[in-house]
Design an enzyme around this catalytic site. Structure first.
Site, PDB file in Angstrom:
ATOM      1  N   THR A 126     -19.394  15.755 -15.578  1.00  0.00           N
ATOM      2  CA  THR A 126     -20.436  14.878 -15.027  1.00  0.00           C
ATOM      3  C   THR A 126     -20.735  13.690 -15.947  1.00  0.00           C
ATOM      4  OG1 THR A 126     -21.406  16.854 -14.050  1.00  0.00           O
ATOM      5  CG2 THR A 126     -22.813  14.906 -14.139  1.00  0.00           C
ATOM      6  N   GLU A 127     -21.083  12.566 -15.324  1.00  0.00           N
ATOM      7  CA  GLU A 127     -21.477  11.373 -16.085  1.00  0.00           C
ATOM      8  C   GLU A 127     -22.802  10.847 -15.531  1.00  0.00           C
ATOM      9  OE1 GLU A 127     -18.291   8.552 -16.180  1.00  0.00           O
ATOM     10  OE2 GLU A 127     -16.944   9.971 -17.176  1.00  0.00           O
ATOM     11  N   GLY A 356     -51.772  35.884  -8.149  1.00  0.00           N
ATOM     12  CA  GLY A 356     -52.168  34.998  -9.252  1.00  0.00           C
ATOM     13  C   GLY A 356     -51.422  35.297 -10.532  1.00  0.00           C
ATOM     14  N   GLU A 379     -22.514  22.960 -10.719  1.00  0.00           N
ATOM     15  CA  GLU A 379     -21.161  23.272 -10.206  1.00  0.00           C
ATOM     16  C   GLU A 379     -21.043  22.969  -8.714  1.00  0.00           C
ATOM     17  OE1 GLU A 379     -18.798  26.358 -11.716  1.00  0.00           O
ATOM     18  OE2 GLU A 379     -20.085  26.700 -13.446  1.00  0.00           O
ATOM     19  N   SER A 382     -25.719  22.466  -3.144  1.00  0.00           N
ATOM     20  CA  SER A 382     -25.555  23.186  -1.870  1.00  0.00           C
ATOM     21  C   SER A 382     -24.960  22.270  -0.804  1.00  0.00           C
ATOM     22  CB  SER A 382     -26.912  23.724  -1.396  1.00  0.00           C
ATOM     23  OG  SER A 382     -27.353  24.730  -2.274  1.00  0.00           O
ATOM     24  N   GLU A 383     -25.361  20.996  -0.849  1.00  0.00           N
ATOM     25  CA  GLU A 383     -24.804  20.049   0.137  1.00  0.00           C
ATOM     26  C   GLU A 383     -23.294  19.929  -0.043  1.00  0.00           C
ATOM     27  OE1 GLU A 383     -27.444  19.518  -1.801  1.00  0.00           O
ATOM     28  OE2 GLU A 383     -29.101  19.350  -0.371  1.00  0.00           O
TER      29      GLU A 383
HETATM   30  C1  LIG Z   1     -28.874  22.489 -16.267  1.00  0.00           C
HETATM   31  C2  LIG Z   1     -27.615  21.763 -15.888  1.00  0.00           C
HETATM   32  C3  LIG Z   1     -26.404  22.143 -16.448  1.00  0.00           C
HETATM   33  C4  LIG Z   1     -25.238  21.452 -16.128  1.00  0.00           C
HETATM   34  N1  LIG Z   1     -24.063  21.754 -16.768  1.00  0.00           N
HETATM   35  C5  LIG Z   1     -22.979  20.952 -16.584  1.00  0.00           C
HETATM   36  C6  LIG Z   1     -21.806  21.124 -17.399  1.00  0.00           C
HETATM   37  O1  LIG Z   1     -21.748  22.013 -18.248  1.00  0.00           O
HETATM   38  N2  LIG Z   1     -20.761  20.259 -17.212  1.00  0.00           N
HETATM   39  C7  LIG Z   1     -20.798  19.255 -16.284  1.00  0.00           C
HETATM   40  O2  LIG Z   1     -19.817  18.523 -16.184  1.00  0.00           O
HETATM   41  N3  LIG Z   1     -21.880  19.075 -15.491  1.00  0.00           N
HETATM   42  C8  LIG Z   1     -22.979  19.899 -15.638  1.00  0.00           C
HETATM   43  N4  LIG Z   1     -24.113  19.700 -14.873  1.00  0.00           N
HETATM   44  C9  LIG Z   1     -24.112  18.634 -13.872  1.00  0.00           C
HETATM   45  C10 LIG Z   1     -24.164  19.137 -12.429  1.00  0.00           C
HETATM   46  O3  LIG Z   1     -22.941  19.716 -12.073  1.00  0.00           O
HETATM   47  C11 LIG Z   1     -24.565  17.943 -11.538  1.00  0.00           C
HETATM   48  O4  LIG Z   1     -25.922  17.669 -11.821  1.00  0.00           O
HETATM   49  C12 LIG Z   1     -24.363  18.216 -10.076  1.00  0.00           C
HETATM   50  O5  LIG Z   1     -23.003  18.295  -9.757  1.00  0.00           O
HETATM   51  C13 LIG Z   1     -25.000  17.145  -9.183  1.00  0.00           C
HETATM   52  O6  LIG Z   1     -24.669  15.863  -9.601  1.00  0.00           O
HETATM   53  P1  LIG Z   1     -25.837  14.768  -9.817  1.00  0.00           P
HETATM   54  O7  LIG Z   1     -26.876  15.411 -10.652  1.00  0.00           O
HETATM   55  O8  LIG Z   1     -25.232  13.518 -10.287  1.00  0.00           O
HETATM   56  O9  LIG Z   1     -26.446  14.576  -8.374  1.00  0.00           O
HETATM   57  P2  LIG Z   1     -25.936  13.535  -7.244  1.00  0.00           P
HETATM   58  O10 LIG Z   1     -24.471  13.686  -7.058  1.00  0.00           O
HETATM   59  O11 LIG Z   1     -26.463  12.183  -7.555  1.00  0.00           O
HETATM   60  O12 LIG Z   1     -26.668  14.103  -5.944  1.00  0.00           O
HETATM   61  C14 LIG Z   1     -28.018  13.784  -5.610  1.00  0.00           C
HETATM   62  C15 LIG Z   1     -28.293  14.387  -4.228  1.00  0.00           C
HETATM   63  O13 LIG Z   1     -27.407  13.787  -3.253  1.00  0.00           O
HETATM   64  C16 LIG Z   1     -26.682  14.803  -2.581  1.00  0.00           C
HETATM   65  N5  LIG Z   1     -25.342  14.331  -2.225  1.00  0.00           N
HETATM   66  C17 LIG Z   1     -24.443  13.675  -3.016  1.00  0.00           C
HETATM   67  N6  LIG Z   1     -23.314  13.445  -2.354  1.00  0.00           N
HETATM   68  C18 LIG Z   1     -23.475  13.964  -1.120  1.00  0.00           C
HETATM   69  C19 LIG Z   1     -22.647  14.055   0.040  1.00  0.00           C
HETATM   70  N7  LIG Z   1     -21.398  13.568   0.070  1.00  0.00           N
HETATM   71  N8  LIG Z   1     -23.156  14.664   1.149  1.00  0.00           N
HETATM   72  C20 LIG Z   1     -24.415  15.164   1.140  1.00  0.00           C
HETATM   73  N9  LIG Z   1     -25.241  15.110   0.089  1.00  0.00           N
HETATM   74  C21 LIG Z   1     -24.770  14.525  -1.034  1.00  0.00           C
HETATM   75  C22 LIG Z   1     -26.623  15.966  -3.550  1.00  0.00           C
HETATM   76  O14 LIG Z   1     -26.356  17.195  -2.892  1.00  0.00           O
HETATM   77  C23 LIG Z   1     -28.009  15.896  -4.182  1.00  0.00           C
HETATM   78  O15 LIG Z   1     -28.941  16.537  -3.350  1.00  0.00           O
HETATM   79  C24 LIG Z   1     -25.274  20.392 -15.165  1.00  0.00           C
HETATM   80  C25 LIG Z   1     -26.506  20.038 -14.582  1.00  0.00           C
HETATM   81  C26 LIG Z   1     -27.665  20.689 -14.955  1.00  0.00           C
HETATM   82  C27 LIG Z   1     -28.977  20.230 -14.350  1.00  0.00           C
END
Ligand SMILES: Cc1cc2nc3c(=O)[nH]c(=O)nc-3n(C[C@H](O)[C@H](O)[C@H](O)COP(=O)(O)OP(=O)(O)OC[C@H]3O[C@@H](n4cnc5c(N)ncnc54)[C@H](O)[C@@H]3O)c2cc1C
Length: 395
Positions: A126-127, A356, A379, A382-383
């Site tokens: 992730t970035e 409570g 990972e 849900s979407e």
């Molecule tokens: C505690 C924690 C630990 C993590 N650990 C790791 C790790 O070890 N390594 C790593 O690489 N990443 C890690 N992550 C990152 C994680 O996998 C991402 O946060 C996740 O995949 C969602 O990406 P985003 O946060 O950029 O959300 P976004 O992709 O910006 O999504 C925002 C919203 O838009 C929705 N959305 C986006 N695209 C679509 C679509 N095509 N159709 C419908 N809805 C959509 C999403 O479902 C979400 O509700 C971690 C995150 C957290 C919070």
């Protein structure tokens, strides 16, 4: 599909359950409040041979199957989401790809210390600007001659080529505790999915690797979630995992397995929350009787139990499919989607059963509730699981 547990499965399950109840459960709320990564717990898990459950014994693992690993992840989740998240990120994301795609030398040098629990591992996909659309990454790896050997002649360049990594990775579990992090980077900007590669980075030794943020979160605060900066990080050719361009395919395979472990962890969170709610409901009396004897509370507990059983069955189905070497994308996404929802719903109901007291930090359900929410995000949200399953169904 046969989900029958062997004697060995049951033995490992019991060993881990006993350990979790005596060593992790008593400190679970404390480490959350202190935002403290519990090194000592991972040292003890290493002594129990648990840090590489599904990794071959040849490389320091336990040589168990995915079903066994799921049982372990569930047991840890039953007492601590934080320990569970750091654990599954270490095993499924940081270790398993090295076993699946690494050379003999890479397995000896990088997989063995992870499987033996010498240090933690991380996985950086992730970035800041790319999460669900993870392949749209900005981190790059460019090939250059080694600084020390380069520019002086062909022979030096031949055995001295290096990759130079630049970029920012976001939300990387364990990055500030890790002895290795698998970093995804673009090696060919014109090749789309085929332009992504994976590099093994050593956060302790490689110059230019910096953890810039450790996030405060609504839960899971004993599991570090980090932003990392890669600034001209130079790694040698033997840090490339697989071939250039293999990175996206590796990611999909890694997530197929990783989602099973999130499903198992979610099942554990749900079970932990349910256990607290059931016990409380049989002790707490209102209107002259235990609250468990009110239809509304009993029905809630029955529904919680139903959701946990369903989540566990789907998780074991996915684990067994993985172990049979069959395609598992649909099964693992289904298990992850269902179990993560179950965890959040069951934990929310557990808070409600405790009334409570459930809203106070003296009782565990609030922690399960906060921790469970992440399972619907990490990972693949849900979407995104709906997208994956829909694709698998030909929709
Ligand atoms: C505690 C924690 C630990 C993590 N650990 C790791 C790790 O070890 N390594 C790593 O690489 N990443 C890690 N992550 C990152 C994680 O996998 C991402 O946060 C996740 O995949 C969602 O990406 P985003 O946060 O950029 O959300 P976004 O992709 O910006 O999504 C925002 C919203 O838009 C929705 N959305 C986006 N695209 C679509 C679509 N095509 N159709 C419908 N809805 C959509 C999403 O479902 C979400 O509700 C971690 C995150 C957290 C919070």
């Amino acid at each position: 599909m046969d989900f029958e547990l062997s004697d060995e499965h049951r033995m490992i399950q019991k060993t881990v359950r006993d350990f979790c109840e005596t060593e992790i459960e008593p400190i679970a709320q404390e480490i959350e409040e202190e935002h403290r990564f519990p090194d000592e717990i991972f040292d003890q898990l290493a002594e129990l041979d648990m840090m590489g459950v599904p990794i071959s014994e040849e490389y320091g693992g336990l040589g168990g199957d995915t079903l066994m690993y799921s049982l372990v992840a569930e047991e840890i989740g039953r007492v601590s989401g934080s320990v569970g998240l750091s654990y599954v990120a270490h095993v499924s994301l940081a270790s398993k790809p090295l076993e699946l795609f690494g050379t003999e030398e890479q397995k000896e040098r990088w997989l063995r210390p992870l499987a033996e629990g010498e240090h933690m591992g991380g996985w950086a996909l992730t970035e800041p600007g790319s999460g669900s659309d993870a392949s749209d990454m900005d981190t790059t790896a460019e090939k250059r001659e080694a600084e020390a050997a380069g520019r002086s002649g062909v022979a030096a360049a031949k055995d001295g080529d290096e990759w130079v990594l630049n970029g920012t990775k976001q939300f990387i579990t364990n990055a500030n505790e890790a002895g290795s992090v698998l970093v995804k980077a673009v090696t060919d900007t014109d090749a789309g999915y085929d332009g992504i590669s994976t590099f093994i980075v050593d956060p302790q030794e490689d110059d230019g690797f910096e953890v810039t943020t450790v996030w405060d979160k609504m839960g899971l605060n004993a599991s570090p979630t980090c932003e990392i900066q890669l600034e001209n990080v130079r790694v040698s050719e033997d840090r490339l995992l697989g071939e250039t361009g293999d990175g996206w395919d590796q990611t999909k395979k890694t997530l197929d397995g990783g989602r099973i472990s999130i499903a198992a962890l979610s099942t554990g969170l749900a079970q932990g929350a349910y256990d607290h709610a059931k016990e409380y409901s049989q002790e707490r009396e209102q209107f002259g009787q235990p609250i468990s004897e009110f239809d509304a509370i009993r029905d809630k507990l029955v529904d919680m139990h139903r959701k946990i059983e369903r989540a566990r069955l789907l998780t074991h189905q996915a684990a067994t499919t993985y172990d049979a070497g069959e395609p598992v994308t649909r099964e693992s996404a289904l298990a992850k989607l269902d179990a993560s929802e179950a965890a959040r719903e069951v934990a929310e109901d557990a808070v409600q059963v405790l009334g409570g007291y459930g809203y106070t930090t003296d009782f565990a359900p609030q922690r399960f509730y906060r921790d469970a929410k992440l399972m619907e995000i990490g990972e693949g949200t849900s979407e995104i699981q709906h997208l994956v399953i829909g694709r698998e169904l030909g929709l």
